[in-house]
Design an enzyme around this catalytic site. Structure first.
Site: not given
Ligand code: NAD
Length: 327
Positions: A102, A162, A165, A189, A244
């Site tokens: 983590r 959350d 949900r 979260h 998700t």
């Molecule tokens: P993903 O891997 O599909 O997309 C991430 C994107 O970020 C990719 O397209 C990648 O190219 C881009 N990226 C990486 N480094 C970068 C940089 N320096 N500059 C610009 N772009 C960059 O991931 P995802 O499934 O879309 O998830 C994205 C984030 O959202 C994760 O951290 C995930 O845990 C989080 N998330 C948050 C919640 C919430 O409730 N807050 C819920 C679901 C997912």
């Protein structure tokens, strides 16, 4: 005040000419962009991604929905586009590698933010910075330090997902529309988040009383099971389909709407807490009034002692993680 004067006070950017920049065109970012397009809330959507080709591909696909939706301009851009943006939503991040802990993941995403947040702000960005990348509370706090913006203009999506949900699952149990369930999850979260049972209600009726009236199970274990399902839903969804994104995208849209339409909506989002129940200087979620341009105020929820202690414990978990990161 005359009607004409009141009309003149409506902000000129109250939606269709608004620009929203989405940094990170992955699952969450592109799904949010799609939801935003369907909503018609923004006049312009700009996608930025380290993988420019991916951003361009998403833009092409999204643009082809315009004839069915709204005359929204969608394009791939760069950080200079943040200058005229009303909201910048950060969903960029790196995924966990096999065997990676983590803290290592947090360190890598902190590095991503150290690049993205100053780039957004150096453009002359004058809007609200909305963080979604996980761990969202820690990264929101780092973003506040990196952005140099007033703290009221940096928020995280926090426990909006959350809470959704939780309301959905409670609605299923209670046999009512989740819109009629008034209940919050606050704090981190993540694993230390806190359900606020003491004020949860349907039409002002406490949930236990509501269940008794309707002949529904309402033991502590029934409610604990509902909360556990809400808290752990992400693990289960990721196990089934790898990520998700629909519900979080809808939550990000709801926050964006509250900002662009200056709605003074109360939403559980993550912001820097100053002196609530002995909690200070940490980003976590509490019901928060959001309007155009900022967090208007964090509300002091009435909590029982057990909930208040759980919230303090959640804050302590987040502070420990921040210290670990900064050690
Ligand atoms: P993903 O891997 O599909 O997309 C991430 C994107 O970020 C990719 O397209 C990648 O190219 C881009 N990226 C990486 N480094 C970068 C940089 N320096 N500059 C610009 N772009 C960059 O991931 P995802 O499934 O879309 O998830 C994205 C984030 O959202 C994760 O951290 C995930 O845990 C989080 N998330 C948050 C919640 C919430 O409730 N807050 C819920 C679901 C997912």
């Amino acid at each position: 005040m005359t009607t004409a004067e009141a009309g003149a006070m409506v902000h000129p950017l109250a939606t269709p000419c608004a620009r929203v920049v989405v940094v990170g065109a992955g699952h969450v970012g592109s799904t949010f962009a799609y939801a935003l397009l369907l909503s018609g809330l923004a006049g312009e959507i700009v996608l930025i991604d380290a993988d420019r080709k991916r951003a361009e591909g998403e833009v092409m696909d999204l643009s082809h929905a315009v004839p069915f939706t709204h005359a929204t301009r969608i394009r791939a851009g760069d950080y200079s586009d943040c200058a005229g943006a009303d909201v910048a939503v950060v969903t960029a991040g790196v995924a966990q590698q096999p065997g990676e802990g983590r803290l290592e993941l947090l360190k890598r995403n902190a590095q991503v933010m150290a690049h993205i947040v100053p780039a957004i702000c150096h453009s002359g960005f004058g809007g609200v910075l909305l963080m979604a990348t996980n761990p969202v509370d820690i990264l929101t706090q780092l973003a506040i330090g990196l952005a140099g913006l007033p703290v009221q203009r940096v928020i995280g999506s926090g426990t909006i997902l959350d809470t959704a949900r939780f309301r959905y699952l409670l609605g299923q149990h209670l046999g009512v529309d989740p819109h009629s369930v008034h209940a919050y999850i606050i704090g981190e979260h993540g694993d230390s988040e806190v359900p606020v049972w003491s004020s949860a209600n349907v039409a002002g009726i406490p949930l236990g009383d509501y269940c008794a009236q309707r002949g529904l199970p309402h033991s502590e274990s029934t409610f604990t099971e509902i909360f556990t399902q809400a808290r752990d839903a992400a693990y289960e969804i990721i196990e089934h389909k790898g990520a998700t994104y629909y519900a979080v995208a809808a939550g990000l849209l709801r926050i964006t709407e509250a900002i662009l339409r200056d709605q003074n909506t109360v939403l559980p989002v993550s912001s820097l807490i100053a002196n609530t129940l002995g909690i200070e200087g940490v980003c976590l979620s509490l019901p928060t009034v959001i309007n155009r341009g900022r967090v208007q105020g964090v509300l002091s929820l009435e909590l029982n002692e057990r909930e208040a202690q759980a919230l303090r414990d959640s804050a302590a978990v987040l502070k420990a993680r921040l210290n670990e990161l900064q050690a």
